[in-house]
Enzyme design. Structure first.
Site, PDB file in Angstrom:
ATOM      1  CG  ASN A 177      -0.220  -0.148   2.515  1.00 29.91           C
ATOM      2  OD1 ASN A 177       0.783   0.523   2.764  1.00 29.91           O
ATOM      3  ND2 ASN A 177      -0.706  -1.030   3.374  1.00 29.91           N
ATOM      4  CB  SER A 227       2.243   3.343   4.614  1.00 27.52           C
ATOM      5  OG  SER A 227       1.494   2.176   4.886  1.00 27.52           O
ATOM      6  CB  CYS A 228       4.300  -1.012   1.359  1.00 29.39           C
ATOM      7  SG  CYS A 228       4.626  -0.566  -0.355  1.00 29.39           S
ATOM      8  N   GLY A 229       6.691   1.465   1.673  1.00 29.23           N
ATOM      9  CA  GLY A 229       8.099   1.748   1.461  1.00 29.23           C
ATOM     10  C   GLY A 229       8.607   1.376   0.092  1.00 29.23           C
ATOM     11  CB  VAL A 230       6.973   0.058  -2.991  1.00 25.75           C
ATOM     12  CG1 VAL A 230       7.375  -0.162  -4.438  1.00 25.75           C
ATOM     13  CG2 VAL A 230       6.549  -1.255  -2.357  1.00 25.75           C
TER      14      VAL A 230
END
Length: 281
Positions: free
Chosen positions: A113, A115-118
């Site tokens: 999502n 906020s996953c840091g991708v």
């Protein structure tokens, strides 16, 4: 769509406590399951559990599978089945035997999502691979039309009027006519439902259409809109930086903070009829 339920609450107002009944938006889990063939054997795969407002579940499943690029059109679907088992709601989508699914790639993506840091650039590149053609739109949209859209959508939100707790996605023609509207406790679900309905009606890609979002414009929502071919997205709230970057890179129009008297254009101003004499308060 179900009407949810109500409960007795207490309201504090002007120093006084009052008892009243309040209507709540219903939220419940839905399992999305696909039956697919790898060329030799059939497999049943649970690909997601989403918290949603019950109703329009088949449209939600179709929209989700489309925006996750599992299916390209309604023609990829053999059958749709809704099943309730021990208070657990499921939608099972059986794909045509020629449709191939990369299950590992799908499940990895579903559980990411904003906020996953991708890496932002990786995210943009992945979306652009699936949206190589810029969305099309003929003509321009008059600001006098744009300013009427929020009230139209609000008037069509039956459950929001009761509960105040639902997001909405509305699809409009450039002349301001409302074509489709879906509500859900999740803004992503609301858009997936809308896209699912459009798919079943054979309307994709949604060229020459305006999408109105009831909240903010996130990267995921712009991604879903782009995959559906929508060239023009307006939101009542703010866009995120990555949403704006994605919209600009795909040649879309993105408007935020849409109000009766004002709005912000983040990209794609060529689709807005600026300086229109009809846009006079």
């Amino acid at each position: 769509m179900k009407t949810g339920f109500s409960q007795e609450i207490q309201t504090w107002e002007k120093g006084q406590l009052h008892a009243r009944r309040d209507h709540l938006a219903e939220e419940a889990p839905l399992e999305l399951i696909i039956d697919h063939c790898d060329g030799q054997h059939w497999h049943r795969q649970n690909i997601a559990v989403t918290m949603r407002t019950p109703g329009e579940d088949r449209a939600l499943a179709l929209g989700f599978l489309f925006t996750e690029t599992v299916i390209q059109s309604y023609a990829d679907v053999e059958a749709l089945e809704e099943r309730l088992e021990t208070s657990r709601q499921r939608v099972i989508v059986r794909l045509k035997d020629a449709v191939r699914v990369d299950v590992q790639k799908l499940t990895r993506h579903v559980f990411t999502n904003s906020s996953c840091g991708v890496c932002s650039q990786v995210s943009l590149d992945q979306v652009q691979k699936h949206c190589p053609v810029h969305p099309e739109m003929h003509g321009q949209v008059d600001p006098a039309i744009l300013r009427t859209l929020p009230d139209q959508m609000r008037a069509a939100q039956k459950e929001f009027g009761r509960t105040g707790g639902l997001h909405a996605s509305g699809l409009f023609q450039p002349d301001g006519r409302l074509l489709l509207l879906s509500e859900d406790v999740g803004r992503h679900n609301a858009l997936d439902k809308l896209i699912g309905h459009a798919m079943r009606q054979g309307l994709l890609p949604l060229r020459d259409r305006i999408l109105l979002l009831s909240g903010r414009a996130s990267f995921e929502l712009i991604q879903k809109a782009a995959l559906a071919g929508i060239p023009f997205v307006a939101a009542l709230g703010a866009p995120s930086s990555l949403a704006s970057e994605l919209a600009q890179s795909l040649g879309m129009t993105l408007i935020g903070f849409l109000r009766e008297s004002s709005f912000n254009i983040y990209c794609g101003s060529q689709r807005v009829l600026l300086g229109s004499s009809s846009d006079i308060p």
